[in-house]
Design a protein around this motif. Sequence first.
Motif, short mmCIF file in Angstrom:
data_model
loop_
_atom_site.label_atom_id
_atom_site.label_comp_id
_atom_site.label_asym_id
_atom_site.label_seq_id
_atom_site.Cartn_x
_atom_site.Cartn_y
_atom_site.Cartn_z
N UNK A 168 0.82 -1.29 0.03
CA UNK A 168 -0.04 0.04 0.10
C UNK A 168 0.84 1.06 0.05
N UNK A 169 2.14 1.11 0.50
CA UNK A 169 2.93 2.26 0.62
C UNK A 169 3.47 2.81 -0.76
N UNK A 170 3.16 1.84 -1.80
CA UNK A 170 3.46 2.37 -3.09
C UNK A 170 2.37 3.48 -3.45
N UNK A 171 1.55 3.42 -3.13
CA UNK A 171 0.44 4.46 -3.74
C UNK A 171 0.02 5.47 -2.45
N UNK A 172 0.40 5.03 -1.16
CA UNK A 172 0.05 6.00 -0.32
C UNK A 172 1.36 6.39 0.60
N UNK A 173 1.82 7.49 0.49
CA UNK A 173 3.31 7.93 1.06
C UNK A 173 2.80 8.16 2.52
N UNK A 174 2.99 7.17 3.31
CA UNK A 174 2.58 7.40 4.84
C UNK A 174 3.43 6.42 5.65
N UNK A 175 3.39 6.46 6.93
CA UNK A 175 4.04 5.63 7.91
C UNK A 175 3.30 4.14 8.01
N UNK A 176 4.00 3.11 7.86
CA UNK A 176 3.28 1.78 7.55
C UNK A 176 2.61 1.54 9.03
N UNK A 177 3.26 1.83 10.35
CA UNK A 177 2.54 1.66 11.30
C UNK A 177 1.16 2.37 11.59
N UNK A 178 1.27 3.57 11.01
CA UNK A 178 -0.07 4.65 11.01
C UNK A 178 -1.11 3.94 10.23
N UNK A 179 -0.76 3.52 9.09
CA UNK A 179 -1.50 2.85 8.05
C UNK A 179 -2.33 1.73 8.57
N UNK A 180 -1.49 0.88 9.39
CA UNK A 180 -2.01 -0.36 9.82
C UNK A 180 -3.04 -0.16 10.83
N UNK A 181 -2.76 0.77 11.60
CA UNK A 181 -3.69 1.15 12.78
C UNK A 181 -4.85 1.78 12.32
N UNK A 182 -4.90 2.48 11.36
CA UNK A 182 -5.95 3.23 10.59
C UNK A 182 -7.08 2.00 10.14
#
Length: 592
Positions: free
Chosen positions: A46-60
């Motif tokens: 998912x990080x390839x299309x969303x420039x974000x922190x993987x932990x934050x993404x996982x929590x959301x």
Amino acid sequence: MTIQAVLSQAIEKAIKELFTIDFHNIEFQATRKDFEGDITMVVFPLLKVLKSNPVALGNQIGEYLVAHVVEVERFNVVSGFLNIVISDQYYLSFLNAIKGDEQYGFVQPAEGSKSVMVEYSSPNTNKPLHLGHVRNNLLGYSVAEILKASGKKVNKTQIINDRGIHICKSMLAWQKFGKGQTPESTGLKGDKLVGNFYVEFDKAYKTEIGDLVAKGLSEENAKKEAPLFKEAQNMLQLWEAGDEEVVALWKTMNQWVYDGFSVTYKNLGVDFDSIYYESDTYLLGKDVIEEGLSKGVFYRKEDGSVWIDLSDEGLDEKLVLRSDGTAVYMTQDIGTAIQRVKDFTNVGGMVYTVGNEQDYHFKVLFLILKRLGYDWAEQLYHLSYGMVDLPSGKMKSREGTVVDADDLMQDMTDTAAKISEELGKLDGYNQEEKNALYKIIGMGALKYYLLKVDPKKTILFNPEESVDFNGNTGPFIQYTYARIQSILRKADFDCAEDISGIELHEKEKELIKQLALYPDVIQQAANQYSPAIIANYTYDLVKGYNSFYQSVSILGEDDTTKKIFRVQLSKKVAETIKSAFSLLGIDVPNRM
């Protein structure tokens, strides 16, 4: 619906709502043992299309799942991995859904779907079946059953190599040395009698070669000039010309072999839907080659032999017709493939189960059929497999140093009998029941040992090791099945009701997860033409069950609801073992 499907839909929806993008590349893996969770989503893609922190993404995403998906109880995030805890109720509902499905994991073929022809066995009629043929038959039969379970229509077939120089060698040796012997007069199975004369030819032929070399000929020339070899060549030409005496002997000796083969196939537990004979198809192959000559697919050399040049494909020139006009293996394989498509107009592919020493042959065959303009040639697959070696080395048919298939099956049954008697687990069995059980265990050991290995790998066959009642063996799995049957016989209460609302033991949950994998395992085994995937899945399932059996009480459980559930779970595991083993052609005993 599998938990992967449930979560995939929910996660795609979560990403759409949370980040307003469409994303479908959801990747799952099993949760690592040192973290809480039943299934893990890999966040990194998912990080390839969303420039974000993987932990934050996982929590959301995890918070969304807990709020919107009843099957998700809680989650934790470790680096880029979202570990998801699934509710016990999901697993209970899943078992309730599959417990009464006797065809669980199997897919029915779609209306009007094309069939796949699976070729295996395909022996020569100059010798009995041996250990190498056993692997071939078991592999081809199992792949056919797996393809059927995956939703394909299947036609199990073989091409019997009933003509050619090798067959003439046995015929000539019988004429010279046989003294009128028959299966009836000798008490031998017909395939064994004919095989003995193949060995006799080779001995006499080698003597002639030695004599000619002693007179000054090179070994290469001696092989061509030996009187026996020339006589065999002449016999082949007479056969192709329809000589009555030669054809009559050919029919008689082949029938001896067919009668012998049928006994071996029955004991091995394999069958066929259609049978082809090289004697019927090689002429079609010769006709096709004549057509190919006119189209420029083949070319004729000065000596009259016909070839194809495949050097532009990284291969070389290949003979398709000898200078004397007689056919080679390639000739009949071309004819057989074309004949099959004529006979079964809805063929959607062919699988050739043939050893890896023929890898080059099948590359050439498939290319020839493509060059001849057959579009179905794109759906041909060579199921190449490694040889079966013995601690003493490789087998050689012409020298008579093979492990005979009939002897092998009897030896496996005898070995199973010896070990079973030593273990002393057969009190209360009469001799007939014991003999039936010995065969189930012995054949199960043989089949599992040969099928648990990836087809491409060479096998070093060890009969004693295969009949071990511990470890990754057929008897170990059969014993677990029999143990469950004993539990079911003792469960003298109604076990039909659907169970809900109980807290699952960790081992129970792990076992249901393993059961949930079965449909995908069948599809994976079908896609890879690999019975080893089914075999090793079954072993993992049995290991999981034995761990469950050691960890919880089943019939001794005080809570009636839990006791019923554990019996239901045991029953489904047994059904899945039986189902998986049926795909390997292996029987399971109710008692051991």
